[in-house]
Scaffold this motif. Structure first.
Motif, PDB file in Angstrom:
ATOM      1  N   MET A  63     -48.969   3.928  30.940  1.00  0.00           N
ATOM      2  CA  MET A  63     -49.588   3.198  29.832  1.00  0.00           C
ATOM      3  C   MET A  63     -49.840   1.746  30.227  1.00  0.00           C
ATOM      4  O   MET A  63     -50.896   1.186  29.934  1.00  0.00           O
ATOM      5  CB  MET A  63     -48.688   3.213  28.588  1.00  0.00           C
ATOM      6  CG  MET A  63     -48.708   4.481  27.813  1.00  0.00           C
ATOM      7  SD  MET A  63     -47.693   4.244  26.324  1.00  0.00           S
ATOM      8  CE  MET A  63     -47.447   5.919  25.812  1.00  0.00           C
ATOM      9  N   HIS A  64     -48.863   1.163  30.890  1.00  0.00           N
ATOM     10  CA  HIS A  64     -48.958  -0.249  31.273  1.00  0.00           C
ATOM     11  C   HIS A  64     -49.981  -0.460  32.381  1.00  0.00           C
ATOM     12  O   HIS A  64     -50.835  -1.351  32.283  1.00  0.00           O
ATOM     13  CB  HIS A  64     -47.572  -0.743  31.717  1.00  0.00           C
ATOM     14  CG  HIS A  64     -47.541  -2.184  32.042  1.00  0.00           C
ATOM     15  ND1 HIS A  64     -47.626  -2.649  33.341  1.00  0.00           N
ATOM     16  CD2 HIS A  64     -47.428  -3.276  31.254  1.00  0.00           C
ATOM     17  CE1 HIS A  64     -47.574  -3.960  33.332  1.00  0.00           C
ATOM     18  NE2 HIS A  64     -47.448  -4.372  32.085  1.00  0.00           N
ATOM     19  N   ASP A  65     -49.907   0.347  33.432  1.00  0.00           N
ATOM     20  CA  ASP A  65     -50.758   0.133  34.604  1.00  0.00           C
ATOM     21  C   ASP A  65     -52.190   0.639  34.416  1.00  0.00           C
ATOM     22  O   ASP A  65     -53.141  -0.052  34.746  1.00  0.00           O
ATOM     23  CB  ASP A  65     -50.149   0.794  35.839  1.00  0.00           C
ATOM     24  CG  ASP A  65     -48.876   0.112  36.301  1.00  0.00           C
ATOM     25  OD1 ASP A  65     -48.591  -1.007  35.829  1.00  0.00           O
ATOM     26  OD2 ASP A  65     -48.154   0.707  37.118  1.00  0.00           O
ATOM     27  N   GLU A  66     -52.322   1.858  33.880  1.00  0.00           N
ATOM     28  CA  GLU A  66     -53.643   2.468  33.800  1.00  0.00           C
ATOM     29  C   GLU A  66     -54.404   2.068  32.536  1.00  0.00           C
ATOM     30  O   GLU A  66     -55.628   1.939  32.559  1.00  0.00           O
ATOM     31  CB  GLU A  66     -53.521   3.991  33.873  1.00  0.00           C
ATOM     32  CG  GLU A  66     -52.973   4.464  35.214  1.00  0.00           C
ATOM     33  CD  GLU A  66     -52.650   5.946  35.230  1.00  0.00           C
ATOM     34  OE1 GLU A  66     -53.085   6.679  34.318  1.00  0.00           O
ATOM     35  OE2 GLU A  66     -51.957   6.376  36.170  1.00  0.00           O
ATOM     36  N   LEU A  67     -53.686   1.898  31.435  1.00  0.00           N
ATOM     37  CA  LEU A  67     -54.349   1.595  30.167  1.00  0.00           C
ATOM     38  C   LEU A  67     -54.175   0.136  29.748  1.00  0.00           C
ATOM     39  O   LEU A  67     -54.725  -0.286  28.737  1.00  0.00           O
ATOM     40  CB  LEU A  67     -53.807   2.513  29.070  1.00  0.00           C
ATOM     41  CG  LEU A  67     -53.971   4.013  29.335  1.00  0.00           C
ATOM     42  CD1 LEU A  67     -53.281   4.816  28.248  1.00  0.00           C
ATOM     43  CD2 LEU A  67     -55.435   4.379  29.447  1.00  0.00           C
ATOM     44  N   GLU A  68     -53.371  -0.607  30.504  1.00  0.00           N
ATOM     45  CA  GLU A  68     -53.107  -2.024  30.251  1.00  0.00           C
ATOM     46  C   GLU A  68     -52.560  -2.274  28.842  1.00  0.00           C
ATOM     47  O   GLU A  68     -52.938  -3.229  28.175  1.00  0.00           O
ATOM     48  CB  GLU A  68     -54.362  -2.855  30.518  1.00  0.00           C
ATOM     49  CG  GLU A  68     -54.824  -2.776  31.961  1.00  0.00           C
ATOM     50  CD  GLU A  68     -56.057  -3.599  32.255  1.00  0.00           C
ATOM     51  OE1 GLU A  68     -56.546  -4.333  31.369  1.00  0.00           O
ATOM     52  OE2 GLU A  68     -56.532  -3.507  33.399  1.00  0.00           O
ATOM     53  N   ILE A  69     -51.667  -1.386  28.421  1.00  0.00           N
ATOM     54  CA  ILE A  69     -51.036  -1.525  27.107  1.00  0.00           C
ATOM     55  C   ILE A  69     -49.773  -2.357  27.276  1.00  0.00           C
ATOM     56  O   ILE A  69     -48.974  -2.112  28.182  1.00  0.00           O
ATOM     57  CB  ILE A  69     -50.711  -0.140  26.508  1.00  0.00           C
ATOM     58  CG1 ILE A  69     -52.018   0.638  26.289  1.00  0.00           C
ATOM     59  CG2 ILE A  69     -49.931  -0.267  25.209  1.00  0.00           C
ATOM     60  CD1 ILE A  69     -51.824   2.061  25.855  1.00  0.00           C
ATOM     61  N   ASN A  70     -49.582  -3.331  26.387  1.00  0.00           N
ATOM     62  CA  ASN A  70     -48.395  -4.181  26.480  1.00  0.00           C
ATOM     63  C   ASN A  70     -47.185  -3.492  25.840  1.00  0.00           C
ATOM     64  O   ASN A  70     -47.302  -2.416  25.252  1.00  0.00           O
ATOM     65  CB  ASN A  70     -48.669  -5.557  25.861  1.00  0.00           C
ATOM     66  CG  ASN A  70     -48.962  -5.482  24.381  1.00  0.00           C
ATOM     67  OD1 ASN A  70     -48.673  -4.498  23.714  1.00  0.00           O
ATOM     68  ND2 ASN A  70     -49.556  -6.550  23.861  1.00  0.00           N
ATOM     69  N   ILE A  71     -46.037  -4.128  25.948  1.00  0.00           N
ATOM     70  CA  ILE A  71     -44.786  -3.543  25.452  1.00  0.00           C
ATOM     71  C   ILE A  71     -44.869  -3.265  23.953  1.00  0.00           C
ATOM     72  O   ILE A  71     -44.452  -2.204  23.487  1.00  0.00           O
ATOM     73  CB  ILE A  71     -43.584  -4.460  25.760  1.00  0.00           C
ATOM     74  CG1 ILE A  71     -43.391  -4.635  27.272  1.00  0.00           C
ATOM     75  CG2 ILE A  71     -42.308  -3.920  25.125  1.00  0.00           C
ATOM     76  CD1 ILE A  71     -42.906  -3.430  28.016  1.00  0.00           C
ATOM     77  N   ALA A  72     -45.422  -4.185  23.183  1.00  0.00           N
ATOM     78  CA  ALA A  72     -45.535  -3.985  21.733  1.00  0.00           C
ATOM     79  C   ALA A  72     -46.408  -2.765  21.426  1.00  0.00           C
ATOM     80  O   ALA A  72     -46.088  -1.970  20.536  1.00  0.00           O
ATOM     81  CB  ALA A  72     -46.100  -5.232  21.062  1.00  0.00           C
ATOM     82  N   GLY A  73     -47.484  -2.606  22.154  1.00  0.00           N
ATOM     83  CA  GLY A  73     -48.350  -1.444  21.979  1.00  0.00           C
ATOM     84  C   GLY A  73     -47.642  -0.152  22.344  1.00  0.00           C
ATOM     85  O   GLY A  73     -47.777   0.866  21.661  1.00  0.00           O
ATOM     86  N   MET A  74     -46.876  -0.192  23.437  1.00  0.00           N
ATOM     87  CA  MET A  74     -46.108   0.992  23.851  1.00  0.00           C
ATOM     88  C   MET A  74     -45.065   1.346  22.808  1.00  0.00           C
ATOM     89  O   MET A  74     -44.809   2.521  22.543  1.00  0.00           O
ATOM     90  CB  MET A  74     -45.450   0.755  25.212  1.00  0.00           C
ATOM     91  CG  MET A  74     -46.421   0.809  26.362  1.00  0.00           C
ATOM     92  SD  MET A  74     -45.581   0.660  27.933  1.00  0.00           S
ATOM     93  CE  MET A  74     -45.817  -1.064  28.243  1.00  0.00           C
ATOM     94  N   GLU A  75     -44.471   0.318  22.212  1.00  0.00           N
ATOM     95  CA  GLU A  75     -43.470   0.545  21.170  1.00  0.00           C
ATOM     96  C   GLU A  75     -44.110   1.247  19.976  1.00  0.00           C
ATOM     97  O   GLU A  75     -43.561   2.220  19.445  1.00  0.00           O
ATOM     98  CB  GLU A  75     -42.845  -0.786  20.749  1.00  0.00           C
ATOM     99  CG  GLU A  75     -41.688  -0.650  19.812  1.00  0.00           C
ATOM    100  CD  GLU A  75     -41.030  -1.995  19.516  1.00  0.00           C
ATOM    101  OE1 GLU A  75     -39.952  -1.968  18.914  1.00  0.00           O
ATOM    102  OE2 GLU A  75     -41.579  -3.058  19.879  1.00  0.00           O
TER     103      GLU A  75
END
Length: 100
Positions: A63-75
Motif C-alpha cells: 500500500m505504501h510503496d505501490e499506491l503511495e498511501i500514508n499511515i493514516a490512509g492505511m489505518e
C-alpha cells in the motif's frame, strides 16, 4: 522408551532482520505498530514481529510503496477491511441458521 528433546521453533523474527529482508525502515514498522496495524512483541531491548503478522506487513508495504498511501490512509483501509470481514462472518452465520 527413549526421550527425545524437542527444539522450540521460533515463531517470530526480529524487527531489524525483517526490515533488512523487506528493505524498509524500522520507523515504518514502528509506526504501523503505533497505529494498531501490526502487533510487535518485546524481549529485552529488541522488538519482534510474529510470523503470522508478516502477511499484514507485506500488505501495508505494498500500500505504501505501490499506491503511495500514508499511515493514516492505511489505518482507515485496515479498519474498513476488518469491518467488512466481520460483516461477512455475520452474513455467513445468518445464512447457516436453519429455517423452518
Amino acid at each position: 522408551m527413549k526421550k527425545t528433546k524437542r527444539v522450540a521453533v521460533e515463531q517470530r523474527i526480529a524487527v531489524e532482520q525483517c526490515c533488512t529482508y523487506y528493505n524498509i525502515e524500522t520507523s515504518f514498522v514502528v509506526q504501523l505498530h503505533e497505529h494498531g496495524l501490526i502487533e510487535l512483541s518485546r524481549s529485552g531491548e529488541r522488538s519482534f514481529i510474529e510470523y503470522d503478522q508478516l502477511p499484514n506487513l507485506e500488505k501495508y508495504i505494498r500500500m505504501h510503496d505501490e499506491l503511495e498511501i500514508n499511515i493514516a490512509g492505511m489505518e482507515a483501509i485496515g479498519h474498513l477491511l476488518e469491518r467488512l470481514q466481520h460483516l461477512q462472518q455475520e452474513l455467513k452465520r445468518l445464512r447457516d441458521i436453519p429455517r423452518y
